[in-house]
Scaffold this motif. Sequence first.
Motif, PDB file in Angstrom:
ATOM      1  N   GLN A 271      33.312 -54.888  70.906  1.00 32.52           N
ATOM      2  CA  GLN A 271      32.709 -55.980  71.671  1.00 32.52           C
ATOM      3  C   GLN A 271      33.818 -56.635  72.492  1.00 32.52           C
ATOM      4  O   GLN A 271      34.849 -57.017  71.957  1.00 32.52           O
ATOM      5  CB  GLN A 271      32.077 -57.020  70.754  1.00 32.52           C
ATOM      6  N   CYS A 272      33.600 -56.695  73.803  1.00 36.18           N
ATOM      7  CA  CYS A 272      34.621 -57.228  74.708  1.00 36.18           C
ATOM      8  C   CYS A 272      34.922 -58.684  74.386  1.00 36.18           C
ATOM      9  O   CYS A 272      34.015 -59.509  74.241  1.00 36.18           O
ATOM     10  CB  CYS A 272      34.150 -57.084  76.151  1.00 36.18           C
ATOM     11  N   SER A 273      36.198 -58.998  74.292  1.00 31.00           N
ATOM     12  CA  SER A 273      36.625 -60.366  73.964  1.00 31.00           C
ATOM     13  C   SER A 273      36.412 -61.334  75.129  1.00 31.00           C
ATOM     14  O   SER A 273      36.484 -62.548  74.939  1.00 31.00           O
ATOM     15  CB  SER A 273      38.102 -60.366  73.566  1.00 31.00           C
ATOM     16  N   ILE A 274      36.116 -60.817  76.301  1.00 33.49           N
ATOM     17  CA  ILE A 274      35.920 -61.674  77.475  1.00 33.49           C
ATOM     18  C   ILE A 274      34.432 -61.844  77.800  1.00 33.49           C
ATOM     19  O   ILE A 274      33.901 -62.951  77.799  1.00 33.49           O
ATOM     20  CB  ILE A 274      36.671 -61.122  78.696  1.00 33.49           C
ATOM     21  N   CYS A 275      33.744 -60.719  78.076  1.00 29.96           N
ATOM     22  CA  CYS A 275      32.330 -60.811  78.482  1.00 29.96           C
ATOM     23  C   CYS A 275      31.376 -60.702  77.299  1.00 29.96           C
ATOM     24  O   CYS A 275      30.171 -60.901  77.452  1.00 29.96           O
ATOM     25  CB  CYS A 275      32.006 -59.759  79.522  1.00 29.96           C
ATOM     26  N   ARG A 276      31.873 -60.364  76.140  1.00 27.58           N
ATOM     27  CA  ARG A 276      31.112 -60.220  74.894  1.00 27.58           C
ATOM     28  C   ARG A 276      30.129 -59.050  74.895  1.00 27.58           C
ATOM     29  O   ARG A 276      29.297 -58.931  74.009  1.00 27.58           O
ATOM     30  CB  ARG A 276      30.342 -61.516  74.564  1.00 27.58           C
ATOM     31  N   GLU A 277      30.240 -58.170  75.885  1.00 27.68           N
ATOM     32  CA  GLU A 277      29.376 -57.000  75.938  1.00 27.68           C
ATOM     33  C   GLU A 277      29.949 -55.871  75.066  1.00 27.68           C
ATOM     34  O   GLU A 277      31.159 -55.801  74.837  1.00 27.68           O
ATOM     35  CB  GLU A 277      29.241 -56.499  77.379  1.00 27.68           C
ATOM     36  N   GLN A 278      29.032 -54.996  74.584  1.00 24.80           N
ATOM     37  CA  GLN A 278      29.456 -53.846  73.800  1.00 24.80           C
ATOM     38  C   GLN A 278      30.052 -52.777  74.730  1.00 24.80           C
ATOM     39  O   GLN A 278      29.582 -52.575  75.843  1.00 24.80           O
ATOM     40  CB  GLN A 278      28.272 -53.256  73.044  1.00 24.80           C
TER      41      GLN A 278
END
Length: 301
Positions: A271-278
């Motif tokens: 999970q991206c630490s910036i956009c929170r997308e998988q």
Amino acid sequence: MGLLDKWVESLDYQYEVLASCTRYKSPRSTCQRCLEVCEHNAITFENNHPLIERDKCIECGNCIAACPVQAVAGIFPKRTVIQNKLLISTDSLPTVKEMLILFKKGVREIIYEDSSLTGTLKERVEEVNLILNQLGEETFFVLNNAFEKTEEVYSRREIFSLWKRESQSFMKQVTPANWRFNHKQLDVTKFYPSYQFTNISLNPDKCTLCKACELLCEKKCFSKLETTFSIAAQSCSSCRLCEDICPENAIRVEEHISAVKEIHYPIYKKQCSICREQFETLREHEEQCVSCTKRKGFLSF
């Protein structure tokens, strides 16, 4: 044009470059094997696509043998085989590919009578024998002598049909030429399934799993599954399209003979630490998706 006229026209079908050519598949392709081997300057490039000038082409077959993805369609000239012995004439020498496949058909000896061929033929046979040694096979013998002309004549088309070993009649005069194309039978990797002729290496620190290589590879060497990204180089013929089109410059292709092996890279779901997308990555400790990483790099620049 009547049906008979179309039939007669089809009997003399000339060489052509198919849409499976890597230069048709991507403008980034740098392959020019056909151009490099054509001794009659019959191949030119127009809008990055190879074209065969039919007034110059003598249909020697070198471009067919050289194409790594079998994208040059046509029919090879005849070869003469006498009791599993290959007769070399002054017309042209067989290519390395052709000799490797001839070997699998059972040919072990090469006979020639023209002394002018000695040096060139010796170099070609040495090259092929070196490859055969690497493949764990026996080698060719070269003889320079006369022989009784009790000939069995095989076209190159027939040479590459192992299951039709005993057949001598292929209706050459009455079958449309484009039905008799043999370009797809020039994939030497199919005759040596225990070996691979190239090595494909991947830099997992650069790869973004964009799947461009998997989508464009004619030989299906790349496979992205649920948990792994795999490379199987056995069928690779070194067209280098994957190397040309990789946006991250993460792939390298090297011509090298070795036993078959597959390489599997684990895919990590994050999970991206910036956009929170998988997102998916080959790097275990990656914390940012490709889009955010590139955006961050662009802003810092």
